[in-house]
Structure formats: structure tokens, C-alpha cells
Design a protein around this motif. Structure first.
Motif, mmCIF file in Angstrom:
data_model
loop_
_atom_site.group_PDB
_atom_site.id
_atom_site.type_symbol
_atom_site.label_atom_id
_atom_site.label_comp_id
_atom_site.label_asym_id
_atom_site.label_seq_id
_atom_site.Cartn_x
_atom_site.Cartn_y
_atom_site.Cartn_z
ATOM 1 N N TYR B 74 0.534 -0.981 0.116
ATOM 2 C CA TYR B 74 0.275 0.087 -0.394
ATOM 3 C C TYR B 74 0.837 1.242 0.071
ATOM 4 O O TYR B 74 0.399 2.272 -1.088
ATOM 5 C CB TYR B 74 -1.204 0.049 1.101
ATOM 6 N N ILE B 75 1.844 1.048 1.055
ATOM 7 C CA ILE B 75 3.205 2.367 0.781
ATOM 8 C C ILE B 75 3.582 2.806 -0.724
ATOM 9 O O ILE B 75 3.561 3.316 -0.950
ATOM 10 C CB ILE B 75 3.552 2.329 2.195
ATOM 11 N N ALA B 76 3.785 1.343 -0.528
ATOM 12 C CA ALA B 76 5.269 1.403 -2.630
ATOM 13 C C ALA B 76 4.046 1.910 -3.059
ATOM 14 O O ALA B 76 4.353 2.615 -4.554
ATOM 15 C CB ALA B 76 5.360 0.390 -2.536
ATOM 16 N N GLY B 77 2.854 1.355 -3.601
ATOM 17 C CA GLY B 77 1.343 1.825 -4.062
ATOM 18 C C GLY B 77 1.440 3.426 -4.622
ATOM 19 O O GLY B 77 1.220 4.633 -4.942
ATOM 20 N N LYS B 78 0.850 4.108 -2.965
ATOM 21 C CA LYS B 78 0.528 5.658 -2.767
ATOM 22 C C LYS B 78 1.600 6.074 -2.892
ATOM 23 O O LYS B 78 1.367 7.409 -3.208
ATOM 24 C CB LYS B 78 -0.030 5.264 -0.703
ATOM 25 N N TYR B 79 3.012 5.727 -2.617
ATOM 26 C CA TYR B 79 3.901 7.234 -2.963
ATOM 27 C C TYR B 79 4.496 6.278 -4.218
ATOM 28 O O TYR B 79 5.758 6.891 -4.253
ATOM 29 C CB TYR B 79 4.516 6.861 -1.233
ATOM 30 N N ASN B 80 4.489 5.882 -5.256
ATOM 31 C CA ASN B 80 5.071 6.093 -6.539
ATOM 32 C C ASN B 80 6.394 4.968 -5.982
ATOM 33 O O ASN B 80 7.322 5.290 -6.880
ATOM 34 C CB ASN B 80 4.801 6.937 -7.448
ATOM 35 N N LEU B 81 6.068 3.835 -5.148
ATOM 36 C CA LEU B 81 7.726 3.215 -4.928
ATOM 37 C C LEU B 81 7.753 1.700 -5.856
ATOM 38 O O LEU B 81 7.956 1.100 -5.080
ATOM 39 C CB LEU B 81 8.086 3.229 -3.638
ATOM 40 N N TYR B 82 6.685 1.701 -6.747
ATOM 41 C CA TYR B 82 6.347 0.389 -6.817
ATOM 42 C C TYR B 82 6.165 0.009 -8.415
ATOM 43 O O TYR B 82 5.350 -0.617 -9.027
ATOM 44 C CB TYR B 82 4.578 -0.483 -6.340
ATOM 45 N N GLY B 83 7.542 0.888 -9.056
ATOM 46 C CA GLY B 83 7.595 0.405 -10.640
ATOM 47 C C GLY B 83 5.740 1.334 -11.097
ATOM 48 O O GLY B 83 5.402 2.028 -11.065
ATOM 49 N N LYS B 84 6.581 1.517 -12.780
ATOM 50 C CA LYS B 84 4.998 1.683 -13.298
ATOM 51 C C LYS B 84 3.944 1.208 -14.270
ATOM 52 O O LYS B 84 3.302 1.518 -14.908
ATOM 53 C CB LYS B 84 5.815 2.896 -14.823
ATOM 54 N N ASP B 85 4.342 -0.549 -14.316
ATOM 55 C CA ASP B 85 3.394 -0.769 -14.716
ATOM 56 C C ASP B 85 3.860 -2.142 -13.846
ATOM 57 O O ASP B 85 5.005 -2.500 -13.466
ATOM 58 C CB ASP B 85 3.612 -0.903 -15.863
#
Lengths: 221, 221
Positions: B74-85
Motif C-alpha cells: 500500500y505504501i509503495a503504491g501510494k508513494y510511487n515506489l512500485y514501478g510504472k507497470d
């Protein structure tokens, strides 16, 4: 080359079974390469196919994916079984991760020494009936929908069905106190792609048999 | 109510430390409620705050999130730390899950009895230097970028730095054979949000002291 995903694993459920469930539920046909000996595993390693020298490994969309959660996340994302936004994903992840904890103790049960098995089974049933199943009964009760998250089939539902069926293999009346999980199980089992997976002759693996254990240990030692 | 995430855990690194790292790297301030006794844990349970009766639990965006991976995703998704695709996420997930396997060994090392510590450390260092670190050295070598995936900071980089630093606490020359990981470590440590987290007085937890181990174990058993 068929374009179908190729699953590399041993002939038992282990860590690959949730992957089979999810692909099957998504209606995706796949192939399996069964490792029978340690040499089979070693060949994958020396061929550089296994990022961390371990299986499960799934060839899919030009990638050799390893790590069960990475594989499941990719399949769920690709086939729209991962919710519609970050918050739905958060719920799905919480549910799936809780079930993964239960799955781990179930999976390890087969490898317990004979004199520890009874106590271990009691622990599994205690966790299932007091910690995990009540959560999902309550989720279904609170929103009254057919599926756990977002009123739509997701990987959490597939995972829950798999979990329920495994727990019932230990104790057939495991759902006695959970009427909504009973109807969930019936509904889910009737979804065509899942119904097909539950038929004999599907890639679904049976529970581990004691006679398989020495060979398994030899492959992974 | 400050709107900041609130982290509920014991006063150790344990399963909460990767979450502290990721929030810190994302530049997100957070609060902590430290569990000191089993009663503290019991209160969270009886207040219905813990979905599966366990911590870590993080209050964030109106949710009481549990399960480390759900929280990190959740944190990674919210703060754009989970890649672009999806494909970048697949790489990130593989790397993070491999590191999680290593982290599990490292995390438990603190709690091993004195007479088992040496053998345990040897196993950790064997896995680190032969199975895990070479993978990341090669990833960096193959693409020549500063970050593991997509030429951009992601949760995989944060996890790699966290594990590298913990390994070096156990064995200062852990990176001796990995020059690209050494420069990765230096670069990452200079990122302002991470540099701040590495300063004394931050939320980063120290290694547990032997005298504190019994009270921590008492909370969870």
C-alpha cells in the motif's frame, strides 16, 4: 511454443498450488514441467533459469518469474483479480497474506515428525476456526456481497476457496459454524473456470502422501 | 489527530522495520505506539484493532492495516515506489520477495541462543554472499543504472539498502566482493530522506540488546 504459461515445480501441491488455482480461476491454460529428481532442479539452476536458485518458477510473457507472491501478484494484476484501486488492493492483500500464514502451517504439517503431528493438527484447526475463518465469515456478513472485496471476483476469493477445501480435508465439518462460508464455497465452486479445476483430471494436485516425502526431500536437499 | 500513519509494534526492528524504512524513504512522517507488555497487545486485540490478532498494525488513511506485505504494498503504491507497470512490479516483487527470505533469517538471528549464533551467522552470510547479493550486483551491472528497476527509486532499492546495512552490522566486510553494491549503498544513503533516517534520533531501531530479549518474547507469547 504455445504461448501458455509454463510452471516448473515438483509433482505435489507445495508452493505452486495457489498459482495453479489462480491461473485456473482466471481461465488461463498452462503447461507444467515436473521436476522428478535433484538433477532436474540442478539443470534449471545451471541453465540460469532460477533467479534465486529456487522453484516455483513460471515462464510467462517472456519472463521467468520466481517467488510465489511475485507470480501471484502478476497473474492477479494481468487478469483483473486484484481490485480496482489501491484501497481494494490493500484489503485483498491483507486477506491473502492472512491466508498465506495459515497455508504455511498447513503445508509444513506433512513434514512434522509422527509424534508431533497430532498437536500440530490441533494448532492448525485452532488457528483456522478461531483466527482466520471467522474473519472471512464476518467480512461476508458485514457487506452481504458474494465476493470478499469490491463485489467482484478477486484472488482473495480464489485463495479463500482453496483454503476452505484444504481445511475440510483435515476436518470435514470445519465450516460447521460458518454458514456464509458454506454458501461462499458452493457459489465459488460453481464458477465455470473453478468448477473445471475441481474436476478429476485437472492440474489440481492431491494432498501430499507420506510415500512422496523422501523423494521430495531428496530433490530439495 | 495528526493524519500521520501510526505504527503499532514492539520496540524492536522485527517485522515493522521494513515499514519504517519505506515510509522514511518516501519522506512520510509517522508516529509509533510501542507495545511494552503482553497487556498492550491484548488491549489492541480486545479493542478489535487487529484483523488476525497480530502486529504489525499501521493506521493509515482510515484503515487499520495488518500483514507486513499488505502494508508495504500500500505504501509503495501510494508513494510511487512500485514501478510504472505490471512488468516493473513483477521485477520489484521478485527482488523484494528474495530479500524478504534473507530478511527472515537476519531478523531471527537476534533471537538465537548464544550457542547457535555462530552457525546461524555462517548460514546467513552463505546465503547472502552466494544466493542473494550476487543477483543484485548482476542486476546493477547488466543495466548500469543507479536503481534496480526502471531507472527510478522503488521499494526494491529501499529493501536492498536495509538488508545490506543489517548484513554489515553482522559482518562489516559483507560487501567485499560486490563493488556495485558498495556504490549503490553510498548513493542510496545520500538520498535526503534516507540520509535523515540514518541519523541518530530517527525512528530506525538499533539491534536488540540481550537484556531486552525476554521482555520482547513475553509480549508475543
Amino acid at each position: 511454443m504455445s504461448g501458455k504459461p509454463v510452471l516448473h515445480y515438483v509433482s505435489v501441491r507445495g508452493r505452486m498450488e495457489p498459482v495453479k488455482w489462480l491461473l485456473a480461476a482466471a481461465g488461463v491454460e498452462f503447461e507444467e514441467r515436473i521436476l522428478k529428481t535433484k538433477d532436474d532442479l540442478q539443470k534449471l539452476r545451471t541453465d540460469g533459469c532460477l533467479l534465486f536458485q529456487q522453484v516455483p518458477m513460471v515462464e510467462i510473457d517472456g519472463m521467468k518469474l520466481v517467488q510465489t507472491r511475485a507470480i501471484l501478484n502478476y497473474i492477479a494484476g494481468k487478469y483483473n483479480l486484484y481490485g480496482k484501486d489501491l484501497k481494494e488492493r490493500a484489503l485483498i492483500d491483507m486477506y491473502v497474506e492472512g491466508m498465506a500464514d495459515l497455508y504455511d502451517i498447513i503445508m509444513n504439517h506433512d513434514f512434522k515428525p509422527a509424534n508431533e503431528k497430532e498437536k500440530d493438527l490441533a494448532n492448525i484447526m485452532d488457528k483456522a476456526t478461531n483466527r482466520y475463518l471467522p474473519v472471512f465469515e464476518k467480512v461476508l456478513k458485514d457487506h452481504g456481497h458474494d465476493f470478499l472485496v469490491g463485489n467482484k471476483l478477486s484472488r482473495a476469493d480464489v485463495n479463500l476457496l482453496e483454503t476452505i477445501l484444504m481445511v475440510e480435508e483435515f476436518k470435514p465439518d470445519a465450516l460447521a459454524k460458518f454458514p456464509l462460508l458454506q454458501s461462499f464455497k458452493a457459489r465459488m465452486s460453481n464458477i465455470p473456470s473453478i468448477k473445471k479445476f475441481l474436476q478429476p483430471g485437472s492440474p489440481r494436485k492431491p494432498p501430499l502422501q507420506e510415500k512422496d516425502i523422501p523423494n521430495l526431500l531428496a530433490i530439495f536437499s
